[in-house]
Design an enzyme around this catalytic site. Structure first.
Site, PDB file in Angstrom:
ATOM      1  N   CYS A 119      28.045  30.280  27.424  1.00  0.00           N
ATOM      2  CA  CYS A 119      27.532  30.648  26.126  1.00  0.00           C
ATOM      3  C   CYS A 119      26.063  30.812  25.980  1.00  0.00           C
ATOM      4  CB  CYS A 119      27.873  30.174  24.750  1.00  0.00           C
ATOM      5  SG  CYS A 119      29.651  30.169  24.440  1.00  0.00           S
ATOM      6  N   HIS A 259      22.801  30.847  18.813  1.00  0.00           N
ATOM      7  CA  HIS A 259      24.268  31.217  19.373  1.00  0.00           C
ATOM      8  C   HIS A 259      25.134  31.580  18.116  1.00  0.00           C
ATOM      9  CE1 HIS A 259      27.794  31.393  21.475  1.00  0.00           C
ATOM     10  NE2 HIS A 259      28.196  30.098  21.314  1.00  0.00           N
ATOM     11  N   ASN A 289      32.470  34.310  17.903  1.00  0.00           N
ATOM     12  CA  ASN A 289      31.643  33.890  19.057  1.00  0.00           C
ATOM     13  C   ASN A 289      31.934  34.813  20.223  1.00  0.00           C
ATOM     14  OD1 ASN A 289      30.804  32.624  21.356  1.00  0.00           O
ATOM     15  ND2 ASN A 289      31.619  30.503  20.795  1.00  0.00           N
TER      16      ASN A 289
END
Ligand code: ACO
Length: 332
Positions: A119, A259, A289
């Site tokens: 990520c 994020h 996500n």
């Protein structure tokens, strides 16, 4: 504005994104696992996620995001001289998605590679690309954050299947006026947390066999509570250190582009920095996500919503498997 001078900054010249059309809502997931919209919304903020349809490939959304970013930048295609695709979900182990897309789009031969920091990938990618410009290796790198995590999700596992989606965001970098663009970075990794988010089977260390192909270990497994604790700590640390490197403090921060993993993690970070939520970019409700796609997509959302204005100080921050983390401070 792009400049040519000995003293320069490095900044973002164009932004674009690409997401699959196919959407998976919380109601769709209620039919697959024992979950409900109320739990998912209150615990994560996610309402839906975009996922690849059968036959679609990750490189397709990378290409879409790249075309949009190049068009937005005004940089001619033949002046793109590096392609960095930040991802842990390439079409296949080789060739890299970067090479696939460079070839397909007709970008002239140049350095092209994939970068895996889960990520945190896109934030790492920006930092690597700035280095390429500052060492004179290239002038207009194209950096794409993309993940199609749906291809590694067990849709019988409610701990993970509600969280992830597929998406890509891209930027073109170049030289800008001194004092603008990237002002400071801070990135790192703590591999002692490697087991906390992991796909155990299917790599060269443990190739899929007839026995393991049915195993859950080819999917993403995550210790959500531990990752949550790590995330809330590391977001503050990474942003504060990146600000320090930029000779700034949290008081200088205008916009936070974090994020998009969980709205609770994002709100905790906003509280910590004393930033009201209207100056924090969120699209987790729309995309879930998307791993390395997340911060890049959020950048496109920020621009579309008019949340980043000239001269403002923005912090991009990400964390993820590895465990990795990264923050970048930009003067827009
Ligand atoms: N629907 C309904 N109930 C659920 C679901 C679900 N989808 N998932 C878990 N539950 C249950 C659990 O079984 C548990 O039940 P129990 O109390 O009976 O045991 C209860 O809900 C609470 O579970 P927790 O794990 O404590 O829930 P929490 O509030 O911590 O939220 C979550 C879980 C959303 C995963 C959170 O921990 C989180 O966001 N963690 C961070 C994840 C992250 O940021 N990952 C990013 C990196 S990913 C990458 O790099 C690829």
């Amino acid at each position: 504005m792009e400049i040519v001078s000995d003293n320069y900054g490095v900044g973002i010249l164009g932004i674009g994104s690409g997401v699959p059309k196919n959407v998976l809502t919380n109601e769709d997931l209620e039919k697959l696992v024992d979950t409900n919209d109320e739990w998912i919304t209150s615990r994560t903020g996610i309402k839906k996620r975009h996922v690849l349809a059968e036959g679609e490939k990750p490189s397709m959304i990378v290409e879409e995001a790249s075309r949009n970013a190049i068009e937005d930048s005004g940089v001619p295609l033949d002046k793109i001289d590096a392609v960095i695709v930040c991802t842990f979900t390439p079409d296949s182990p080789i060739p890299s998605v970067a090479c696939l897309v460079q070839g397909r789009m007709g970008i002239p031969p140049c350095i092209a590679f994939d970068l895996n920091a889960a990520c945190s990938g896109f934030v790492y990618g920006l930092q690597v690309a700035e280095g390429l410009i500052r060492t004179g290796m290239c002038e207009h790198p194209l950096v794409i954050g993309m993940d199609c995590v749906s291809r590694f999700i067990n849709y019988k596992d409610r701990d993970t299947c509600v969280l992830f989606g597929d998406g890509a965001g891209a930027v073109v970098l170049g030289k800008v006026e001194e004092g603008r663009g990237f002002l400071g970075h801070h990135s790192g990794a703590d591999g002692t947390g490697a087991d906390l988010i992991i796909i155990r089977e299917g790599g060269a260390g443990s190739p899929l066999t007839k026995d393991t192909v049915e195993s859950d270990e080819r999917f993403v497994k995550m210790n959500g509570r531990e990752v949550f604790k790590f995330a809330t700590r590391v977001i503050s640390e990474a942003v504060e250190k990146a600000l320090e490197n930029a000779k700034l403090t949290t008081d200088d921060l205008d916009v936070l582009i974090p994020h998009q993993a969980n709205i609770r993690i994002i709100s905790a970070a906003a509280d910590r920095f004393g930033i009201p939520m209207d100056r924090v970019v969120t699209n987790v409700h729309e995309y879930g996500n998307t791993s390395a796609g997340s911060v890049a997509l959020a950048l496109d959302t920020a621009r579309a919503e008019g949340k980043i204005k000239e001269g403002q100080i923005c912090a991009l921050v990400a964390f993820g498997a590895g465990l990795t983390y990264g923050a970048t401070i930009i003067r827009w």
